[in-house]
Design an enzyme around this catalytic site. Structure first.
Site, PDB file in Angstrom:
ATOM      1  N   SER A 143       0.657  -1.385   0.026  1.00 15.51           N
ATOM      2  CA  SER A 143       0.051  -0.085   0.037  1.00 15.51           C
ATOM      3  C   SER A 143       0.955   1.166   0.102  1.00 15.51           C
ATOM      4  CB  SER A 143      -0.765   0.110   1.184  1.00 15.51           C
ATOM      5  OG  SER A 143      -1.460   1.201   1.475  1.00 15.51           O
ATOM      6  N   TYR A 158      -1.928  -1.499  10.299  1.00 14.61           N
ATOM      7  CA  TYR A 158      -1.863  -1.728   8.864  1.00 14.61           C
ATOM      8  C   TYR A 158      -0.658  -0.818   8.007  1.00 14.61           C
ATOM      9  CZ  TYR A 158      -3.587  -1.116   4.169  1.00 14.61           C
ATOM     10  OH  TYR A 158      -3.745  -1.264   2.745  1.00 14.61           O
TER      11      TYR A 158
END
Ligand code: NAD
Length: 261
Positions: A143, A158
């Protein structure tokens, strides 16, 4: 020239929806046989059916990427049913719980790391021995959070998992170059999938800020998120011989979002 994967055997984790589903279908359309893995049998059965519609072999494997025995048997089943393994798209992941660091429970942190980072490690760990004889391509979905904080305060677990994936990909690329295995990492920005629906996001100031300012967050599209097909095209390129001289590279695919931070 369009990227082709004729005769290749691919595994796509998290292949039941979103980016994984779109990529599994793109691989099949490009000529690959594809095993799709996710936790939900229903979603991967549907994707496998679509893959067969392209005239390719498909295998739907229900497994939890954070569980070693589950991943080991999934990889063995992939190799047995497709007859080999050339391409691995390690893509399964969750947003998990988004909460301020001091409020995030240790087991909530562990769960995100277990699926996103340990799951990627396990997928590579069990797949690599089947690729060492002939080479191949591994692609990991991280990401932009792996290298940027962006607007995602509350996403510490995350972001840590995604940064870990980027580091893991670079190390794997170095270790595996001698076996002609390339390893690259895709860093998407906001992509329209199911992932946000499944996020356990606590009600915080940061969450309220995120909710009100999407406009302009994606310069290329005036705020609209990207689509799974956008990422699938990149994954196909990285899986194919067209990217033969690229390894160890994080590729941003975010419509310019990361330019804002
Ligand atoms: P999604 O929720 O549509 O798909 C995730 C897939 O992973 C599903 O098939 C799900 O069943 C599977 N999965 C989840 N936990 C699993 C587990 N423990 N074992 C096996 N399978 C599991 O979401 P998506 O957006 O397509 O996410 C794919 C990847 O892209 C993730 O790694 C995610 O972090 C990353 N990503 C997404 C975005 C975005 O905005 N959508 C942005 C950056 C990165």
């Amino acid at each position: 020239m369009t990227a082709r994967l004729d005769g290749k055997k691919a595994l796509v984790t998290g292949g039941g929806s979103g980016i994984g589903r779109a990529t599994a279908l793109a691989f099949a359309e490009a000529g690959a046989d594809v095993a799709v893995l996710s936790r939900s049998q229903d979603e991967i059965d549907a994707v496998a059916h679509e893959i067969r519609g392209y005239g390719r072999r498909a295998e739907a494997i229900s497994a939890d990427v954070s569980d070693a025995a589950s991943v080991e048997s999934a990889i063995k089943r992939t190799v047995a049913s497709l007859g080999g393994l050339d391409i691995v798209f390690a893509n399964a992941g969750i947003n998990g719980v988004w909460a301020p660091l001091h409020e995030l429970e240790p087991d909530e942190f562990d769960q995100t790391i277990a699926i996103n980072l340990r799951g990627t490690f396990l997928t590579l760990h069990y797949a690599i021995p089947f690729m060492m004889q002939h080479g191949g391509s591994i692609i990991i979905t991280a990401s932009i959070n792996g290298t940027r904080t962006f607007t995602t305060a509350d996403a510490s677990a995350y972001s840590a998992s995604k940064a870990g994936q980027v580091a893991l990909a670079k190390m794997a690329a170095l270790e595996l170059a001698r076996y002609a295995i390339r390893v690259n990492v895709i860093c998407p920005g906001a992509i329209e999938t199911e992932i946000d629906v499944n996020t356990n996001q606590r009600d915080t100031d940061a969450a309220r800020v995120r909710a009100i300012y999407p406009d302009g967050q994606v310069p290329l599209t005036g705020g609209k998120p990207g689509m799974s097909a956008d990422v699938a095209d990149l994954a196909l390129f990285l899986a194919s011989d067209q990217s033969r001289h690229i390894t160890g590279t994080p590729v941003f695919i975010d419509g310019g979002q990361s330019l804002l931070v």
